[in-house]
Design an enzyme around this catalytic site. Structure first.
Site, mmCIF file in Angstrom:
data_model
loop_
_atom_site.group_PDB
_atom_site.id
_atom_site.type_symbol
_atom_site.label_atom_id
_atom_site.label_comp_id
_atom_site.label_asym_id
_atom_site.label_seq_id
_atom_site.Cartn_x
_atom_site.Cartn_y
_atom_site.Cartn_z
ATOM 1 N N THR A 96 -10.093 -0.703 12.521
ATOM 2 C CA THR A 96 -10.699 -1.555 11.490
ATOM 3 C C THR A 96 -9.903 -2.851 11.390
ATOM 4 O OG1 THR A 96 -9.397 -0.702 9.617
ATOM 5 C CG2 THR A 96 -11.407 0.512 10.189
ATOM 6 N N GLY A 97 -10.589 -3.928 11.054
ATOM 7 C CA GLY A 97 -9.909 -5.225 10.900
ATOM 8 C C GLY A 97 -9.257 -5.679 12.189
ATOM 9 N N ALA A 98 -9.972 -5.541 13.291
ATOM 10 C CA ALA A 98 -9.405 -5.915 14.591
ATOM 11 C C ALA A 98 -9.689 -7.371 14.940
ATOM 12 C CB ALA A 98 -9.956 -4.993 15.681
ATOM 13 N N SER A 100 -8.170 -9.967 13.634
ATOM 14 C CA SER A 100 -6.993 -10.835 13.556
ATOM 15 C C SER A 100 -5.729 -9.999 13.426
ATOM 16 C CB SER A 100 -7.098 -11.814 12.380
ATOM 17 O OG SER A 100 -6.885 -11.157 11.154
ATOM 18 N N GLY A 101 -4.598 -10.678 13.468
ATOM 19 C CA GLY A 101 -3.309 -10.063 13.176
ATOM 20 C C GLY A 101 -3.008 -8.795 13.942
ATOM 21 N N TYR A 278 -2.185 -4.698 -4.237
ATOM 22 C CA TYR A 278 -2.021 -4.488 -2.786
ATOM 23 C C TYR A 278 -0.987 -3.396 -2.517
ATOM 24 C CZ TYR A 278 -0.317 -5.223 1.976
ATOM 25 O OH TYR A 278 0.091 -5.025 3.274
HETATM 26 P P1 NDP Z 1 -4.728 -9.928 8.754
HETATM 27 O O1 NDP Z 1 -5.236 -10.596 7.540
HETATM 28 O O2 NDP Z 1 -4.419 -10.726 9.949
HETATM 29 O O3 NDP Z 1 -5.733 -8.781 9.197
HETATM 30 C C1 NDP Z 1 -6.459 -8.047 8.269
HETATM 31 C C2 NDP Z 1 -7.768 -7.651 8.875
HETATM 32 O O4 NDP Z 1 -8.514 -6.918 7.900
HETATM 33 C C3 NDP Z 1 -8.625 -8.850 9.281
HETATM 34 O O5 NDP Z 1 -9.218 -8.546 10.529
HETATM 35 C C4 NDP Z 1 -9.668 -8.908 8.191
HETATM 36 O O6 NDP Z 1 -10.915 -9.433 8.614
HETATM 37 C C5 NDP Z 1 -9.825 -7.416 7.905
HETATM 38 N N1 NDP Z 1 -10.511 -7.194 6.642
HETATM 39 C C6 NDP Z 1 -10.219 -7.684 5.423
HETATM 40 N N2 NDP Z 1 -11.137 -7.291 4.544
HETATM 41 C C7 NDP Z 1 -12.033 -6.526 5.194
HETATM 42 C C8 NDP Z 1 -13.220 -5.861 4.825
HETATM 43 N N3 NDP Z 1 -13.687 -5.903 3.585
HETATM 44 N N4 NDP Z 1 -13.890 -5.178 5.770
HETATM 45 C C9 NDP Z 1 -13.451 -5.150 7.035
HETATM 46 N N5 NDP Z 1 -12.344 -5.776 7.460
HETATM 47 C C10 NDP Z 1 -11.644 -6.461 6.542
HETATM 48 O O7 NDP Z 1 -3.442 -9.097 8.258
HETATM 49 P P2 NDP Z 1 -2.424 -8.148 9.058
HETATM 50 O O8 NDP Z 1 -2.779 -8.049 10.483
HETATM 51 O O9 NDP Z 1 -1.091 -8.546 8.658
HETATM 52 O O10 NDP Z 1 -2.707 -6.755 8.336
HETATM 53 C C11 NDP Z 1 -3.089 -5.600 9.043
HETATM 54 C C12 NDP Z 1 -2.491 -4.378 8.380
HETATM 55 O O11 NDP Z 1 -1.072 -4.426 8.456
HETATM 56 C C13 NDP Z 1 -2.825 -4.237 6.902
HETATM 57 O O12 NDP Z 1 -3.118 -2.891 6.636
HETATM 58 C C14 NDP Z 1 -1.530 -4.638 6.208
HETATM 59 O O13 NDP Z 1 -1.408 -4.008 4.974
HETATM 60 C C15 NDP Z 1 -0.529 -4.102 7.207
HETATM 61 N N6 NDP Z 1 0.810 -4.652 7.120
HETATM 62 C C16 NDP Z 1 1.022 -5.986 7.382
HETATM 63 C C17 NDP Z 1 2.302 -6.491 7.321
HETATM 64 C C18 NDP Z 1 2.597 -7.899 7.588
HETATM 65 O O14 NDP Z 1 3.747 -8.272 7.469
HETATM 66 N N7 NDP Z 1 1.637 -8.738 7.953
HETATM 67 C C19 NDP Z 1 3.433 -5.630 6.991
HETATM 68 C C20 NDP Z 1 3.075 -4.269 6.752
HETATM 69 C C21 NDP Z 1 1.814 -3.813 6.843
HETATM 70 P P3 NDP Z 1 -11.162 -11.019 8.787
HETATM 71 O O15 NDP Z 1 -10.576 -11.349 10.117
HETATM 72 O O16 NDP Z 1 -12.649 -11.104 8.768
HETATM 73 O O17 NDP Z 1 -10.491 -11.681 7.658
HETATM 74 MG MG1 PMR Z 2 9.639 -9.352 1.287
HETATM 75 C C1 PMR Z 2 15.094 -7.202 2.830
HETATM 76 C C2 PMR Z 2 14.155 -7.079 3.604
HETATM 77 C C3 PMR Z 2 12.774 -7.446 3.345
HETATM 78 C C4 PMR Z 2 11.732 -7.046 4.123
HETATM 79 C C5 PMR Z 2 11.796 -6.178 5.362
HETATM 80 C C6 PMR Z 2 10.546 -7.583 3.547
HETATM 81 C C7 PMR Z 2 9.277 -7.360 4.037
HETATM 82 N N1 PMR Z 2 10.884 -8.330 2.447
HETATM 83 C C8 PMR Z 2 12.255 -8.275 2.284
HETATM 84 C C9 PMR Z 2 13.003 -8.881 1.281
HETATM 85 C C10 PMR Z 2 12.536 -9.769 0.321
HETATM 86 N N2 PMR Z 2 11.241 -10.139 0.193
HETATM 87 C C11 PMR Z 2 13.330 -10.427 -0.697
HETATM 88 C C12 PMR Z 2 14.796 -10.257 -0.853
HETATM 89 C C13 PMR Z 2 12.478 -11.210 -1.421
HETATM 90 C C14 PMR Z 2 12.788 -12.069 -2.616
HETATM 91 C C15 PMR Z 2 13.175 -13.377 -2.208
HETATM 92 C C16 PMR Z 2 11.158 -11.027 -0.860
HETATM 93 C C17 PMR Z 2 10.020 -11.664 -1.328
HETATM 94 C C18 PMR Z 2 8.735 -11.389 -0.840
HETATM 95 C C19 PMR Z 2 7.507 -11.931 -1.323
HETATM 96 C C20 PMR Z 2 7.291 -12.905 -2.417
HETATM 97 N N3 PMR Z 2 8.470 -10.505 0.195
HETATM 98 C C21 PMR Z 2 7.131 -10.471 0.342
HETATM 99 C C22 PMR Z 2 6.523 -11.312 -0.561
HETATM 100 C C23 PMR Z 2 5.120 -11.220 -0.361
HETATM 101 O O1 PMR Z 2 4.215 -11.808 -0.943
HETATM 102 C C24 PMR Z 2 4.875 -10.178 0.703
HETATM 103 C C25 PMR Z 2 4.260 -9.008 0.018
HETATM 104 O O2 PMR Z 2 4.825 -8.378 -0.804
HETATM 105 O O3 PMR Z 2 3.036 -8.677 0.370
HETATM 106 C C26 PMR Z 2 2.538 -7.532 -0.304
HETATM 107 C C27 PMR Z 2 6.250 -9.803 1.180
HETATM 108 C C28 PMR Z 2 6.698 -8.958 2.195
HETATM 109 N N4 PMR Z 2 8.027 -8.675 2.400
HETATM 110 C C29 PMR Z 2 8.132 -7.854 3.485
HETATM 111 C C30 PMR Z 2 6.829 -7.594 3.995
HETATM 112 C C31 PMR Z 2 6.514 -6.724 5.172
HETATM 113 C C32 PMR Z 2 5.969 -8.278 3.212
HETATM 114 C C33 PMR Z 2 4.489 -8.331 3.527
HETATM 115 C C34 PMR Z 2 3.636 -7.436 3.024
HETATM 116 C C35 PMR Z 2 3.115 -6.135 3.405
HETATM 117 O O4 PMR Z 2 2.177 -6.084 4.138
HETATM 118 O O5 PMR Z 2 3.536 -5.129 2.895
#
Ligand code: NDP
Ligand code: PMR
Ligand code: LMG
Length: 403
Positions: A96-98, A100-101, A278
């Site tokens: 799912t969601g393939a 992007s990303g 989220y």
């Molecule tokens: P992206 O936004 O690049 O990818 C998300 C995907 O989900 C897109 O393809 C988007 O579609 C799709 N999507 C959103 N809403 C819907 C919907 N209603 N129906 C079908 N598809 C939908 O983000 P990421 O690649 O970063 O995220 C992928 C996964 O990784 C998520 O589960 C996220 O929680 C997880 N993750 C990401 C991290 C990160 O640092 N980025 C860290 C940890 C986990 P569209 O292209 O049309 O927008």
């Molecule tokens: Mg975070 C210390 C390690 C660490 C890691 C591995 C992440 C991952 N983050 C870390 C630290 C911090 N972050 C710290 C110290 C701060 C305060 C300055 C911080 C802040 C921050 C914000 C505002 N971080 C974020 C946000 C987001 O909006 C992102 C989020 O929470 O999305 C839900 C995010 C993230 N930090 C990460 C990862 C993986 C995210 C992305 C979200 C996810 O998909 O879970």
């Protein structure tokens, strides 16, 4: 088998240019920050003719809901033989969601092995097609099918279309997600659930439940259901302690339907906060994976797994964040936390969870260390709470119409 197709894709699709893979190749993850604070040591050849019929309608929230059905020719998944010996057919994986990303990078990584046919389950059909092409995925390695997880009707329609296409289901990857860090007011899915939990958790919950039968019917040697989790939903980590923290509370908001009318839009019944919604949805993802494991692993042999792929700081997930955050977040993760991974590396990691013969253990939350080696990570107390998992399952069943 070619199904009836009503009309070709309309030109009304909006296509952005961000479907490209990130060329960066940083593969490190923080050995200090990325690990559990509680225990530092643990620290077919398919030729698809795709056509679609789409209609647009207005949901009760005023959002445009697209109904789209895809007709696709069925893949040839016959077992081929070489020198009289049977070789394994291509695996068939739904991601799912393939478009992007992480989802796109995973689809590409799997397609490139030549061993997988990827069904790209996406809400934006044309974007997905374009993304697959520009990622260089061979034409016969994927099929795009419409799925909007923010509509339970669309989820059911997807399952219907998938079955009609007569492809096997060997692995299901629940990857799609939305993140609304700056929203002050909740928005809602077609059925009126708060959007983040509705999409990331409830949409995937219904999809996984409906597709269990298809997974069970697969004759593939290793069948898997994978749900993407995250460090930010785990309060046993530093990242999970950045406010607002995930907390499902007593589930009163979820039980009330997350509709923001006679019930809170938040699972715990509190005031709406997009970032928390989220993170809560990710806790649900990780709890549900374990509940699947407890309910179905022994009986079916299916592997249920979740993962934290690393911080893929430059994906579309942060599209709604303020520009300053989007500019600073990638260098912050690269140079300070060292938790950054490229889309390509993260795609390889999820690809491993899909297909690596050594990652067949069920009920596991996978993470990777700084050398990019996988390890079984520990979930936070809430994300491993057995009773909470059971209750999230039961309440969610009611919300999606399964109970
Ligand atoms: P992206 O936004 O690049 O990818 C998300 C995907 O989900 C897109 O393809 C988007 O579609 C799709 N999507 C959103 N809403 C819907 C919907 N209603 N129906 C079908 N598809 C939908 O983000 P990421 O690649 O970063 O995220 C992928 C996964 O990784 C998520 O589960 C996220 O929680 C997880 N993750 C990401 C991290 C990160 O640092 N980025 C860290 C940890 C986990 P569209 O292209 O049309 O927008
Ligand atoms: Mg975070 C210390 C390690 C660490 C890691 C591995 C992440 C991952 N983050 C870390 C630290 C911090 N972050 C710290 C110290 C701060 C305060 C300055 C911080 C802040 C921050 C914000 C505002 N971080 C974020 C946000 C987001 O909006 C992102 C989020 O929470 O999305 C839900 C995010 C993230 N930090 C990460 C990862 C993986 C995210 C992305 C979200 C996810 O998909 O879970
Ligand atoms: C909210 O803000 C937003 O309001 C919301 O919209 C949403 O985005 C949400 O979680 C997502 O965050 C969170 C806010 C909280 O964070 C910020 O505003 C900071 C943004 C930072 C973004 C990166 C900035 C980088 C700054 C460095 C600049 C470097 C530039 C790079 C250049 C490199 C060049 C070499 O933030 C805060 O409240 C701040 C405090 C957060 C600290 C949290 C840590 C808690 C630690 C707790 C310890 C845990 C203990 C557990 C138990 C331990 C037991 C041993």
């Amino acid at each position: 088998m070619a199904l009836q197709a009503a009309s070709l894709v309309s030109s009304a699709f909006s296509v952005r240019k961000d479907g490209k893979l990130n060329a960066s190749s940083s593969i490190k993850e923080s050995s200090l920050f990325g690990v559990s604070l509680l225990d530092q040591n643990k620290v077919n050849s398919v030729s698809s003719s795709l056509r679609c019929k789409r209609a647009q309608s207005l949901s009760k929230n005023g959002a445009i809901i697209r109904a789209q059905t895809i007709a696709t020719s069925a893949p040839t998944v016959t077992k081929s033989s070489s020198e009289g010996k049977k070789t394994l057919r291509k695996g068939s994986v739904v991601v799912t969601g393939a478009s992007s990303g992480l989802g796109l990078a995973t689809a590409k990584a799997l397609a490139e092995t030549g061993k997988w046919h990827v069904i790209m389950a996406c809400r934006d059909f044309l974007k997905a097609e374009k993304a697959a092409k520009s990622a260089g995925m061979p034409k016969d390695s994927y099929t795009v099918m419409h799925l909007d997880l923010a509509s339970l009707d669309s989820v059911r329609q997807f399952v219907d279309n998938f079955r009609r296409a007569e492809m096997p289901l060997d692995v299901l990857v629940c990857n799609a997600a939305v993140y609304q860090p700056t929203a002050n007011q909740p928005t809602f899915t077609a059925e009126g659930f708060e959007l983040s939990v509705g999409t990331n958790h409830l949409g995937h919950f219904l999809l996984s439940r409906l597709l269990m039968d298809d997974l069970k019917n697969s004759d593939y040697p290793s069948k898997r259901l994978i749900i993407v989790g995250s460090i930010t939903g785990n309060t046993n980590t530093l990242a999970g302690n950045v406010p607002p923290k995930a907390n499902l509370g007593d589930l009163r908001g979820l039980a009330g339907g997350l509709n923001g009318l006679n019930s809170s839009a938040m699972i715990d019944g509190g005031d709406f906060n997009g970032a928390k919604a989220y993170k809560d949805s990710k806790v649900c993802n990780m709890l549900i994976m374990q509940e699947f494991h407890r309910r179905f692993h022994e009986e079916t042999g299916i592997t249920f797994a979740s993962l934290y792929p690393g911080c893929i700081a430059s994906t579309g997930l942060f599209r709604e964040h303020i520009p300053l955050f989007r500019a600073l977040f990638p260098p912050f993760q690269k140079y300070i936390t060292k938790g950054y991974v490229s889309e390509t590396e993260a795609g390889k990691r999820l690809g491993q969870v899909v297909s690596d013969p050594s990652l067949t253990k069920s009920g596991v939350y996978w993470s990777w260390n700084k050398s990019s080696a996988s390890f079984e990570n520990q979930l936070s107390q809430e994300a491993s709470d057995i009773e909470k998992a059971r209750r999230v399952w039961e309440v969610s069943e009611k919300l999606v119409g399964l109970a």
